[in-house]
Scaffold this active site. Sequence first.
Site, PDB file in Angstrom:
ATOM      1  N   PHE A 155       0.863  -1.194   0.000  1.00  0.00           N
ATOM      2  CA  PHE A 155       0.000   0.000   0.000  1.00  0.00           C
ATOM      3  C   PHE A 155       0.891   1.234   0.000  1.00  0.00           C
ATOM      4  O   PHE A 155       0.668   2.185   0.745  1.00  0.00           O
ATOM      5  CB  PHE A 155      -0.938  -0.030   1.210  1.00  0.00           C
ATOM      6  CG  PHE A 155      -1.772  -1.284   1.277  1.00  0.00           C
ATOM      7  CD1 PHE A 155      -2.875  -1.440   0.443  1.00  0.00           C
ATOM      8  CD2 PHE A 155      -1.433  -2.326   2.124  1.00  0.00           C
ATOM      9  CE1 PHE A 155      -3.628  -2.613   0.471  1.00  0.00           C
ATOM     10  CE2 PHE A 155      -2.181  -3.499   2.164  1.00  0.00           C
ATOM     11  CZ  PHE A 155      -3.282  -3.639   1.337  1.00  0.00           C
ATOM     12  N   CYS A 283      -0.857   3.479 -10.755  1.00  0.00           N
ATOM     13  CA  CYS A 283      -1.686   2.529  -9.996  1.00  0.00           C
ATOM     14  C   CYS A 283      -3.189   2.718 -10.179  1.00  0.00           C
ATOM     15  O   CYS A 283      -3.867   1.830 -10.690  1.00  0.00           O
ATOM     16  CB  CYS A 283      -1.325   2.622  -8.520  1.00  0.00           C
ATOM     17  SG  CYS A 283       0.417   2.327  -8.238  1.00  0.00           S
TER      18      CYS A 283
HETATM   19  C1  UGA Z   1      -1.612   4.736  -4.664  1.00  0.00           C
HETATM   20  C2  UGA Z   1      -2.180   4.361  -3.285  1.00  0.00           C
HETATM   21  O1  UGA Z   1      -2.370   5.537  -2.493  1.00  0.00           O
HETATM   22  C3  UGA Z   1      -1.237   3.405  -2.544  1.00  0.00           C
HETATM   23  O2  UGA Z   1      -1.830   2.990  -1.328  1.00  0.00           O
HETATM   24  C4  UGA Z   1      -0.976   2.189  -3.433  1.00  0.00           C
HETATM   25  O3  UGA Z   1      -0.077   1.292  -2.831  1.00  0.00           O
HETATM   26  C5  UGA Z   1      -0.410   2.641  -4.763  1.00  0.00           C
HETATM   27  O4  UGA Z   1      -1.337   3.540  -5.388  1.00  0.00           O
HETATM   28  C6  UGA Z   1      -0.175   1.425  -5.605  1.00  0.00           C
HETATM   29  O5  UGA Z   1      -1.129   0.688  -5.883  1.00  0.00           O
HETATM   30  O6  UGA Z   1       0.987   1.090  -5.889  1.00  0.00           O
HETATM   31  P1  UGA Z   1       0.163   6.535  -5.578  1.00  0.00           P
HETATM   32  O7  UGA Z   1      -0.334   6.169  -6.939  1.00  0.00           O
HETATM   33  O8  UGA Z   1       1.615   6.615  -5.336  1.00  0.00           O
HETATM   34  O9  UGA Z   1      -0.421   5.484  -4.478  1.00  0.00           O
HETATM   35  O10 UGA Z   1      -0.395   7.972  -5.264  1.00  0.00           O
HETATM   36  P2  UGA Z   1      -1.488   8.662  -4.320  1.00  0.00           P
HETATM   37  O11 UGA Z   1      -0.791   9.509  -3.345  1.00  0.00           O
HETATM   38  O12 UGA Z   1      -2.451   7.692  -3.821  1.00  0.00           O
HETATM   39  O13 UGA Z   1      -2.197   9.611  -5.382  1.00  0.00           O
HETATM   40  C7  UGA Z   1      -2.825   9.067  -6.556  1.00  0.00           C
HETATM   41  C8  UGA Z   1      -3.413  10.183  -7.382  1.00  0.00           C
HETATM   42  O14 UGA Z   1      -4.564  10.713  -6.755  1.00  0.00           O
HETATM   43  C9  UGA Z   1      -2.481  11.383  -7.603  1.00  0.00           C
HETATM   44  O15 UGA Z   1      -2.627  11.834  -8.940  1.00  0.00           O
HETATM   45  C10 UGA Z   1      -2.987  12.406  -6.610  1.00  0.00           C
HETATM   46  O16 UGA Z   1      -2.689  13.705  -6.989  1.00  0.00           O
HETATM   47  C11 UGA Z   1      -4.474  12.126  -6.632  1.00  0.00           C
HETATM   48  N1  UGA Z   1      -5.194  12.529  -5.413  1.00  0.00           N
HETATM   49  C12 UGA Z   1      -4.921  11.948  -4.224  1.00  0.00           C
HETATM   50  C13 UGA Z   1      -6.193  13.479  -5.515  1.00  0.00           C
HETATM   51  O17 UGA Z   1      -6.477  14.020  -6.599  1.00  0.00           O
HETATM   52  N2  UGA Z   1      -6.882  13.819  -4.379  1.00  0.00           N
HETATM   53  C14 UGA Z   1      -6.626  13.259  -3.182  1.00  0.00           C
HETATM   54  O18 UGA Z   1      -7.306  13.612  -2.188  1.00  0.00           O
HETATM   55  C15 UGA Z   1      -5.622  12.295  -3.095  1.00  0.00           C
END
Ligand code: UGA
Length: 471
Positions: A155, A283
């Site tokens: 995660f 992801c």
């Molecule tokens: C995500 C999950 O959060 C991890 O738990 C998981 O392990 C990982 O995918 C995976 O499957 O390997 P990640 O893709 O690194 O992690 O990034 P996040 O921080 O989750 O953000 C994902 C996207 O959502 C980004 O583009 C971010 O800017 C966006 N986001 C996130 C939003 O637009 N709003 C939010 O409130 C949170």
Amino acid sequence: MSQSVSIAVVGSGYVGLVAAACFAEIGHRVVCVDNDEAKVRMLREGGIPIHEEYLPELLNRHRENRVEFTSDLRKATQGAQAIFIAVGTPQSETGSADLSYVDAVASEIARSIDGYKVIVEKSTVPVYTNEWICRVIERNGVSREMFDVASNPEFLREGTAVTDFLHADRIVLGAETPRAAEVLGAIYEPLSSGEYYRSANAVPGPRTSDDPPPVLLTSTKAAEIIKHASNALLATKISFINVVANICESAGADVQEVAKGIGMDTRIGPKFLRAGIGYGGSCFPKDVAAFRHVAEQMGVEFGLLGEVEKINSEQRRRFFRKVRSALWTFRGKKIAVLGLAFKGGTDDIRESPAVDIVQWMLKEGATVTAYDPAAAARASEVLPAGPQMKYADDAYAAAQDADALLILNDWQEFAELDLKRLHYTLRYPIVVDGRNLYDPAKMAEMGFTYLSVGRPGISHTRDAAVGPRLV
Ligand code: UGA
């Protein structure tokens, strides 16, 4: 005192490399295998192919001591008690996960099995994959007593992956036999017992020896589903708040106030309710599509996930239209862009909304000068530098004489700009913020025309170009 386990990690991408470094950090002997010889050489020589906090420190601490790199899978797996498969599971044309790398690795592992091994899925895979790996290995003549297949989903968020690993919310171990569960339990013992957090060199984070991460022991299938369902639910939260943001924008309310009010309900929680230009990365887009595909294969209609995807791709288009209406046309305009990676804190541009938005602006005749603290090199592979596309070394160089500045990801430094300096650097003080990093009232006070997502647009001159019903 926890026991040291011999571990092989197959694949040295984001997941494999972070897992290898963290397993070494908690006391295990790790061999990390990759078939990319150049990458292995780079890692052996102390190079690090990705931008990830604490990873350089951990690899320097354990390289040649507890963690080594090789391209020889046979040698790596023969000495290992547990083999973690952390190879890519890219999206195939149908949306399903392409498991050909997993398949190839499973066959290769089968050919080198010389004693009991736990083969652990670390890559994100569909629910039936553990059975498939079993079948591949058995087909290669290995008897069922010689191995177990388990699932230990990760995660980790890019950028904070090391902290997420060592200070996990939970450790999910999906195993079918007591001996597989025992090996996995021993691997995570330094974390689950709290022992790791007593070490003076421990990577700092929220977990302590009094509050170690809980271990959830499940079936292998449940662990596989937990991973897909977690990512799908997080993506759903983001799409949900983005639609709410669009309602706020039309109604003249502030989505951040609304998100705060929703998130104070402990059943919902405040996280992943940040409105913006939608999710990207390697992801969420892939996993939402793959989970929908898995559901379909199981005869279950998961139309909700189709909506989540639709909302997500529309959100970046909507932002693009917002910028266009603020500028009237892109033709001949000079646009400053802050942020190219799919989020702050990483150099990863896969499925980045920022890259799409820049491409659309270039297509409509704008000149773009972009700055990202880590992602420029990767971005220049898909957005090559040229007369229309330029890269700057800092935010102010990007903003120099620009007709507008766009904020497209959430690096901390983008939230701490010297606004006075920015104001006189820009040709027109227009800021369109896709991540809601600034307070609209403050921006108006500083003389900016400031547009963001799900909050009323504010201009210090209150000109007709901005207002709540812009899009
Ligand atoms: C995500 C999950 O959060 C991890 O738990 C998981 O392990 C990982 O995918 C995976 O499957 O390997 P990640 O893709 O690194 O992690 O990034 P996040 O921080 O989750 O953000 C994902 C996207 O959502 C980004 O583009 C971010 O800017 C966006 N986001 C996130 C939003 O637009 N709003 C939010 O409130 C949170």
